[in-house]
Design a protein around this motif. Sequence first.
Motif, short mmCIF file in Angstrom:
data_model
loop_
_atom_site.label_atom_id
_atom_site.label_comp_id
_atom_site.label_asym_id
_atom_site.label_seq_id
_atom_site.Cartn_x
_atom_site.Cartn_y
_atom_site.Cartn_z
N ASN A 43 -32.90 38.97 20.11
CA ASN A 43 -31.68 38.51 20.79
C ASN A 43 -31.93 37.13 21.38
N VAL A 44 -30.84 36.44 21.70
CA VAL A 44 -30.96 35.08 22.24
C VAL A 44 -30.19 35.03 23.55
N GLU A 45 -30.87 34.60 24.61
CA GLU A 45 -30.25 34.60 25.93
C GLU A 45 -30.02 33.19 26.45
N THR A 46 -28.96 33.03 27.20
CA THR A 46 -28.74 31.77 27.91
C THR A 46 -29.46 31.86 29.25
N LYS A 47 -30.21 30.82 29.57
CA LYS A 47 -30.90 30.77 30.86
C LYS A 47 -30.46 29.53 31.62
N PRO A 48 -30.21 29.62 32.91
CA PRO A 48 -30.24 30.80 33.74
C PRO A 48 -29.15 31.79 33.32
N GLY A 49 -29.48 33.06 33.45
CA GLY A 49 -28.55 34.11 33.06
C GLY A 49 -29.20 35.46 33.28
N THR A 50 -28.45 36.50 32.95
CA THR A 50 -28.95 37.84 33.27
C THR A 50 -29.58 38.56 32.08
N GLY A 51 -29.29 38.10 30.85
CA GLY A 51 -29.99 38.62 29.68
C GLY A 51 -29.51 39.97 29.20
N TYR A 52 -30.32 40.53 28.28
CA TYR A 52 -29.97 41.80 27.63
C TYR A 52 -31.22 42.65 27.49
N PRO A 53 -31.27 43.88 28.06
CA PRO A 53 -30.26 44.45 28.94
C PRO A 53 -30.18 43.67 30.25
N VAL A 54 -29.11 43.90 30.97
CA VAL A 54 -28.82 43.09 32.15
C VAL A 54 -29.99 43.07 33.14
N THR A 55 -30.37 41.89 33.55
CA THR A 55 -31.49 41.64 34.48
C THR A 55 -32.78 42.37 34.07
N PRO A 97 -33.07 51.90 31.29
CA PRO A 97 -31.75 51.28 31.19
C PRO A 97 -30.77 52.24 30.53
N THR A 98 -29.54 52.22 30.98
CA THR A 98 -28.51 53.05 30.35
C THR A 98 -27.73 52.19 29.36
N ILE A 99 -26.85 52.84 28.62
CA ILE A 99 -26.06 52.09 27.64
C ILE A 99 -25.20 51.03 28.36
N ASP A 100 -24.88 51.29 29.63
CA ASP A 100 -24.10 50.30 30.38
C ASP A 100 -24.92 49.06 30.71
N ASP A 101 -26.26 49.20 30.71
CA ASP A 101 -27.09 48.02 30.94
C ASP A 101 -27.23 47.18 29.67
N TYR A 102 -27.15 47.86 28.49
CA TYR A 102 -27.13 47.12 27.23
C TYR A 102 -25.67 46.70 26.99
N TYR A 103 -24.91 47.55 26.36
CA TYR A 103 -23.47 47.40 26.21
C TYR A 103 -23.03 48.52 25.27
N GLU A 104 -21.78 48.91 25.38
CA GLU A 104 -21.28 49.92 24.45
C GLU A 104 -20.92 49.22 23.14
N PRO A 105 -21.63 49.54 22.05
CA PRO A 105 -21.36 48.80 20.82
C PRO A 105 -19.95 49.07 20.29
N TRP A 224 -39.50 60.80 24.25
CA TRP A 224 -39.68 60.79 25.70
C TRP A 224 -39.17 59.48 26.30
N ARG A 225 -39.13 58.44 25.50
CA ARG A 225 -38.60 57.13 25.90
C ARG A 225 -39.45 56.41 26.96
N PHE A 226 -40.71 56.83 27.08
CA PHE A 226 -41.59 56.11 28.00
C PHE A 226 -41.77 54.65 27.57
N CYS A 227 -41.80 54.43 26.23
CA CYS A 227 -42.00 53.06 25.75
C CYS A 227 -40.88 52.16 26.22
N VAL A 228 -39.66 52.69 26.26
CA VAL A 228 -38.51 51.88 26.68
C VAL A 228 -38.71 51.45 28.13
N SER A 229 -39.15 52.41 28.96
CA SER A 229 -39.35 52.08 30.37
C SER A 229 -40.55 51.18 30.58
N ALA A 230 -41.64 51.48 29.89
CA ALA A 230 -42.90 50.77 30.19
C ALA A 230 -42.92 49.35 29.65
N CYS A 231 -42.11 49.05 28.65
CA CYS A 231 -42.09 47.68 28.13
C CYS A 231 -41.28 46.81 29.09
#
Length: 506
Positions: A43-55, A97-105, A224-231
């Motif tokens: 993904n490509v983010e604008t900085k300064p900005g909040t990014g994806y997932p948000v912050t 992060p929840t789907i609301d932190d990413y976005y609903e596709p 278990w989704r630990f990888c999602v959290s730990a990254c």
Amino acid sequence: MDVRFQLSMSFNLDKCIGCHTCSVSCKNVWTSRQGAEYMWWNNVETKPGTGYPVTWEDQERYRGGWELSGGNLRLKLLKGPGKIRTLANIFFQPNLPTIDDYYEPFTFDYQNLFNAPLGDDQPVARPKSLITGEFMEKVSLGPNWDDDMGGSPLYATNDPNLRNLSASQKELLTKFHKLFYFYVPRICNHCLNPGCVASCPSGALYKRGEDGIVLLDQNICRAWRFCVSACPYKKPYYNWANGKSEKCIFCYPRTETGQANACAHACTGRIRTVGVLMYDADRIEDTAKLPEDRLVDGMRDIILDPFDQKVIDAARKAGAEDNWIMAAQRSPAYNLFKKWRISLPNHPEFRTLPMNFYIPPLSPILHQAKADRGGSFDPEANDFFNEIDKMRIPVKYIANLLAAGNESLVIESLKKQMAVRMYWRQKRVGDVGEGAVRNALTATGLSEEDVHGIYRINSLATYAERFVIPETHREHKTAVDPRNMYEKRGSVGFGQKRKEFPSREW
Ligand code: SF4
Ligand code: SF4
């Protein structure tokens, strides 16, 4: 010395135009599937900005990466002692992060544009959720929602990299005639000390010794989704349709045959280079434990000199092929990060030792300098070179993004880039004094050969110079046998307990 190889991507942030061609190529190749719609491995983010997932950079919220505790490294994600930490989090992780932190596709109901019955109103294509299939009242987030909105009070002011900036520096970011923004493309960093690998209770993730690519075995993944959290970079994603996690694979089917990654190959701005680094796996843990202000230098130290005969001998003894050693000697990643010291890692303070590197952008600095000087920029002004660190652009901001807050590393890189520009301006336009150029080269420690090399790789380099990717010898074993990963999860480096470090053939 345990010599291993790492494929590494470098990004020249001055050249990124935020076109998202890279993201679209990646999506077309890897994630245009059910359950993967919201995933953007690139993904490509604008900085300064909040990014994806948000912050995503706010680890107080997401608790990704490592922290030092009593002189030891431990995953931020897990609280409490030993295995209790894993068990306590296994069924509920409050920091995911929840789907609301990413976005609903979503997609749009394009058919309505063609099939709508005759009426008084123009037909519209309403947004439709790709998860529920229902029409959506409104779209309120997307993977590049704050695209080009750098400087806007709504997005820029919530950027976690603004920490430690003074109130006046922050204010500058939102002043219309002073504002700047730039783009930051992101993929998985294929870290040397990957939090994702160490966190997985099933041992589904592993790092390959022969090319450093971090992969996830979906046969072993138990969601278990630990990888999602730990990254800390939020680069593993959970596929809600098949119940498995997945992540960027550095396009290994392409790189194994010597081809550039889809994102890098497609990059419109030609901002990306890919090369090989040789590193000493014995020093991963010590490097990851360094104080924040020494982390980048520690990462440079762990990268080995590919021309050093001792390193070459050790690599050969470990079974490395000559084409990999020769590629390491022509590596843009090595030159940019270690030799010229102009590229920097994204958030080294997360202590995963990320292995992609960014050349910090000079343009916002120049832009700000012009604004400070009433819109003009005098290339003759030697003062300007010396005043980079005093410019009203917050170098601190870039340091928070790329150097764990260490401003001197960013200034070093910016001054080198400025010296290269002055050199060529003197040669091509002639309105910069020779003395000023000489002083700039002396101050930055760059030789003319270095200047030519930096200029070449960032401007005219051919495909073969930008992508120095040796073919893999798949007939040999990989360094880590994924079948044994369950027993070897939970520690630094390759996610293996040191005493069980396997003998290696590749
Ligand atoms: S911890 Fe590093 S290797 Fe693992 S998914 Fe995140 S960026 Fe990639
Ligand atoms: S394709 Fe290249 S220039 Fe375009 S957004 Fe991606 S990295 Fe930037």
